[in-house]
Design a protein around this motif. Structure first.
Motif, PDB file in Angstrom:
ATOM      1  N   ARG A  45       0.828  -1.212   0.000  1.00 48.91           N
ATOM      2  CA  ARG A  45       0.000   0.000   0.000  1.00 48.91           C
ATOM      3  C   ARG A  45       0.864   1.266   0.000  1.00 48.91           C
ATOM      4  NH1 ARG A  45      -5.104   0.592   0.291  1.00 48.91           N
ATOM      5  NH2 ARG A  45      -6.425  -1.230   0.374  1.00 48.91           N
ATOM      6  N   THR A  46       1.924   1.275   0.770  1.00 53.20           N
ATOM      7  CA  THR A  46       2.822   2.431   0.795  1.00 53.20           C
ATOM      8  C   THR A  46       3.470   2.626  -0.572  1.00 53.20           C
ATOM      9  OG1 THR A  46       3.251   2.176   3.157  1.00 53.20           O
ATOM     10  CG2 THR A  46       4.889   3.420   1.878  1.00 53.20           C
TER      11      THR A  46
ATOM     12  N   HIS B 108      -7.696   2.712  -7.671  1.00 50.68           N
ATOM     13  CA  HIS B 108      -8.549   1.531  -7.472  1.00 50.68           C
ATOM     14  C   HIS B 108      -7.835   0.453  -6.652  1.00 50.68           C
ATOM     15  CE1 HIS B 108     -12.250   2.350  -9.579  1.00 50.68           C
ATOM     16  NE2 HIS B 108     -11.554   2.894 -10.566  1.00 50.68           N
ATOM     17  N   TYR B 109      -6.559   0.225  -6.920  1.00 52.44           N
ATOM     18  CA  TYR B 109      -5.811  -0.757  -6.132  1.00 52.44           C
ATOM     19  C   TYR B 109      -5.793  -0.391  -4.651  1.00 52.44           C
ATOM     20  CZ  TYR B 109      -3.763  -3.550  -9.918  1.00 52.44           C
ATOM     21  OH  TYR B 109      -3.569  -4.404 -10.978  1.00 52.44           O
ATOM     22  N   LEU B 110      -5.836   0.886  -4.364  1.00 51.20           N
ATOM     23  CA  LEU B 110      -5.732   1.349  -2.978  1.00 51.20           C
ATOM     24  C   LEU B 110      -7.079   1.444  -2.254  1.00 51.20           C
ATOM     25  CD1 LEU B 110      -2.956   3.993  -3.548  1.00 51.20           C
ATOM     26  CD2 LEU B 110      -2.759   1.892  -2.192  1.00 51.20           C
ATOM     27  N   GLU B 111      -8.157   1.105  -2.914  1.00 47.51           N
ATOM     28  CA  GLU B 111      -9.471   1.109  -2.270  1.00 47.51           C
ATOM     29  C   GLU B 111      -9.505   0.072  -1.148  1.00 47.51           C
ATOM     30  OE1 GLU B 111     -11.900   3.209  -2.634  1.00 47.51           O
ATOM     31  OE2 GLU B 111     -11.072   4.260  -4.360  1.00 47.51           O
ATOM     32  N   ASP B 112     -10.448   0.238  -0.232  1.00 47.27           N
ATOM     33  CA  ASP B 112     -10.561  -0.662   0.914  1.00 47.27           C
ATOM     34  C   ASP B 112     -11.164  -2.011   0.574  1.00 47.27           C
ATOM     35  OD1 ASP B 112      -9.481   1.232   2.593  1.00 47.27           O
ATOM     36  OD2 ASP B 112     -11.423   2.059   3.162  1.00 47.27           O
TER      37      ASP B 112
END
Length: 182
Positions: A116-117, A168-172
């Motif tokens: 995520r980072t 989008h990849y970083l959505e929950d």
């Protein structure tokens, strides 16, 4: 290393192009913008490759492949930028040290971060480059170089698409469950 017998054109010079019929002072401004974009794009490329090599986790394959594609797009964009600068009569920036020194974006550190980072760092860099390329589209258009403006517009579409995908990849929402919550 081979010995250079004669220099055809010194680095950091713009001879201009008689065929393209742009004034020298305008060409120099355009080349400066292109070299800045080129430097930023190579920093982005290397950061994407770093993340491509080091990605782990349940989404490994999908993210690994995506980052590889994004890096290829960055490499293609850098090639287009350098070739356009050369067509304008300039010597495009070359060499890792010069590119990083002239980049308006900062690469993350050499350490490996959680996914995520890493993706947040990529999205942030994309955002910075997007803002810069938008400014350079306006600059080149205002200087009458419609071809460079069009090249930058096409690159802007790709940059925005990748930034959107990272968002989008970083959505929950995810299908991967955290074992601690089961």
């Amino acid at each position: 290393m081979s010995k250079q017998e004669s220099i055809r054109q010194q680095a950091d010079t713009v001879e201009g192009s008689e065929a393209l019929r742009l004034e020298q002072d305008k060409t120099e401004q355009i080349v400066e913008a292109l070299n800045t974009d080129l430097a930023a794009t190579y920093v982005l490329y290397h950061q994407l490759k770093k993340h491509h090599w080091n990605v782990e986790g349940a989404e490994f394959l999908n993210v690994h492949e995506y980052l590889g594609e994004a890096a290829e797009d960055a490499e293609d964009a850098a090639d287009e930028l350098a070739e356009r600068a050369q067509a304008l009569g300039a010597v495009p920036l070359a060499g890792g040290k010069r590119l990083e020194e002239n980049a308006p974006v900062e690469p993350e550190g050499d350490d490996v971060y959680d996914l995520r980072t890493s993706l947040r760092n990529d999205m942030e860099m994309y955002g910075d480059i997007i803002e810069m390329v938008r400014e350079h589209v306006e600059l080149t258009e205002g200087l009458g170089d419609h071809a460079t403006a069009e090249l930058l517009r096409q690159q802007l579409l790709t940059l925005e698409e990748h930034a959107h995908h990272l968002e989008h990849y970083l959505e929950d929402d995810t299908l991967v469950l955290d074992s601690a919550t089961n």
